[in-house]
Design a protein around this motif. Sequence first.
Motif, short mmCIF file in Angstrom:
data_model
loop_
_atom_site.label_atom_id
_atom_site.label_comp_id
_atom_site.label_asym_id
_atom_site.label_seq_id
_atom_site.Cartn_x
_atom_site.Cartn_y
_atom_site.Cartn_z
N ARG A 1 35.12 31.00 31.88
CA ARG A 1 36.39 31.05 32.92
C ARG A 1 36.45 32.63 33.19
O ARG A 1 37.01 32.82 34.32
CB ARG A 1 37.43 30.68 31.85
CG ARG A 1 37.59 29.11 31.78
CD ARG A 1 39.10 28.55 31.33
NE ARG A 1 39.51 29.25 29.93
CZ ARG A 1 38.90 28.58 28.69
NH1 ARG A 1 38.27 27.39 28.86
NH2 ARG A 1 39.30 29.05 27.57
N GLU A 2 36.20 33.40 32.19
CA GLU A 2 36.71 34.98 32.47
C GLU A 2 35.39 35.15 33.64
O GLU A 2 35.63 36.01 34.71
CB GLU A 2 36.25 35.93 31.36
CG GLU A 2 37.40 35.62 30.32
CD GLU A 2 37.20 36.72 29.07
OE1 GLU A 2 36.05 37.37 29.16
OE2 GLU A 2 38.02 36.66 28.13
N GLU A 3 34.30 34.71 33.62
CA GLU A 3 33.21 35.21 34.46
C GLU A 3 33.48 34.41 35.64
O GLU A 3 33.47 34.98 36.79
CB GLU A 3 31.87 34.45 33.96
CG GLU A 3 30.64 34.76 34.93
CD GLU A 3 30.54 36.59 34.79
OE1 GLU A 3 29.74 36.79 35.85
OE2 GLU A 3 30.77 37.11 34.13
N ASP A 4 34.17 33.14 35.74
CA ASP A 4 34.66 32.39 36.87
C ASP A 4 35.68 33.31 37.64
O ASP A 4 35.76 33.42 38.90
CB ASP A 4 35.05 30.95 36.84
CG ASP A 4 33.79 30.20 36.11
OD1 ASP A 4 32.56 30.55 36.36
OD2 ASP A 4 33.91 29.18 35.77
N ALA A 5 36.79 33.68 36.72
CA ALA A 5 37.68 34.56 37.12
C ALA A 5 37.23 35.72 37.86
O ALA A 5 37.73 36.31 38.67
CB ALA A 5 38.73 34.64 36.22
N ARG A 6 36.31 36.51 37.14
CA ARG A 6 35.94 37.52 37.64
C ARG A 6 35.00 37.46 38.94
O ARG A 6 35.36 38.06 39.88
CB ARG A 6 34.93 38.39 36.72
CG ARG A 6 34.14 39.88 36.97
CD ARG A 6 33.21 40.12 36.06
NE ARG A 6 32.13 39.20 35.96
CZ ARG A 6 31.16 39.53 36.93
NH1 ARG A 6 31.37 40.45 37.96
NH2 ARG A 6 30.05 38.89 36.88
#
Length: 667
Positions: free
Chosen positions: A430-435
């Motif tokens: 999720r963090e990677e997707d958000a990033r």
Amino acid sequence: MVAGPALADKRVALVIGNSAYENVVKLENPHNDAAAIAEMFRKAKFDQVELKRDLGVIEFKRALRDFYNTTRDADVAVVYYAGHGIEVGGVNYMVPVDAKLRSDYDAEDEAVALERIFRSIESTRRLRLVILDACRDNPFIRSMQRQIATRAVSQGLAKIEPMGTDTLVAYAAKAGSTAEDGAGRNSPFTQALVDNLTTPGLDIRIALGRVRDEVLRRTNNRQEPFVYGSLGGATVSLVPEPERVPVTATDPRGDYEMAERVGTVSAWDAFLAVHGTGFYAELARQQRAKLAAAVKPDAMAVAALDRTTPSRPLTDAERATPDRLAWEKLQDTSDPTAIRAFIKKYPASPLAVVAQARLEVIERAIADRKREEAEKQRQEADRQRQEREAARLREEDERRAKAAAAEEARRAKAAAEAEARAQREAARRREEDARIARLADAERAKAERDAAQRRAEEERQAKAAAEAERQRQEQERQREAARLRDEEEKRAKAAAEAEQKAQREAALRLEQDKERTRERSQEEIVRSAQIELRRIGCYEGDDNGVFNDATRRAMVAYRLGTAQRRSDKAPDAVDLLELQAQRPIKGCLAALGPDKGIDKPTEKPPVAERPSRDKKTKKDTATRREKPEPKREARPAPRREPPARAQATARPAPRAGGGAVMHGIGF
């Protein structure tokens, strides 16, 4: 749940244990504590128990949100949390495993406030219980920076007052103090909860009081749990008290029939223990006496002996024989050795038969007893074997149960670790997707800005190009207009110069002609006028040089035809010059009329000339007529020319309105 008529229908629990902290030292016991509490609630037959481990801030808040949906129709809701807790500015926060807490300002975003836990159970109908084993020594305080100097950041949790009624909050240690993590598998607080909290029928306040006493005893008064909130006057327990079955009187007849079917001494003893008096009690005692007497070999031997004893009474001599005296000594014995010795000593005695019979009875009784004992021993051996087998099976079952429990715990641990890894991986994704989404948004925004800048630049360049093209066209148009103006001015100037030159030449010729004409006689002027009037179709008389009526009428007709002022005076030099330049006109015939006997001359179409020159010529002619002639210096008289030459040098000029006007030379 609540004892009495209002028992809770639904009990739910949310258990959270955070151990694997990512940015500080990991805790040992919260995983074990959470598992023990969850198992306690499951054994207490809670309707739903959710166990969560190592929750990040997003998962923590999502778990509370889902639990809020679960508690909407619940009567009892319990939230248990084990892990790090912190107080910031009087607000209590539960710390997720992914929190960094570099400053006190970050607590609102990276931690979960206790108020949020209260909101997750606020719709519960009867009892809301929050248990916090979160008063451990918190390492975040040492590394946390304070953004606001007046904001307090301290160990443990702050004192609170729960919102709403029927709400209790249990701290592992009272406000401002810390709790011990414990040296065993569970913390002292959690172990005391497992031992006391779910006692059937025990009021929750008394149960928490017992928890407090046990924790004080385990920690040598170093740690004192504390409870905040209040409940009503009714008894409230997490587990209801088991229902008591009332003892009803049994039927002695049925119990007697049951003991009779069993047919053992112990069965009758059991009956008499319940029914000690009455009719059936006396019958039971008799039955028991019969069974007890049936197993005595002496009684059976005596009965057999009595059956072989003669019915007649014995004499004194018979009673005094040695064999009789010896038998009387052995009459009540049941020792087979003594009886065999009697038979061996007195084989001829009639009592040897009785002794032999008694010996047989005793031996049968002994054999039966041995068989019974052997059967009993066999049965006892079977019983012991069965008990050992049952014990072995129980031990095997327990071993299997322990192995299954260990396997289940291992699987649960593996599942929890897998779930934790999946949650961390999901959080990382999720963090990677958000990033990536942020980068994509930034790239998209940058592309949009670049596109907007390109469009603006293109529009600016297009506007500049359009403006440059417009300016170029305007300059080209201005240059063309200037060129045309220059050419027009040049043409106009050339035309003006040519016109001025022609006017000067014409004026010069006119002056010369006027000068020559003045010198001519009046007769010659009239004759010349008559000739010219005839030429233009206004006169048909003789060219005699006499200004007669025909000549006068011809002049009048000429002047009427050329729109000059009406006059019948004799022609002068000016009139002659105009007549020489005039073409045939229509006005003369109209003015003369048919009654004059003048034939209509052949008309020639007038030549179209520029109106401006016509107007200018007329204006100049009128100006010359009105302007007095300047005085001339005396100069030699010019050479006279015949009328034909003067006629040849004259040129016609057009006039507006379609009529032809006779002008002088140069006009």
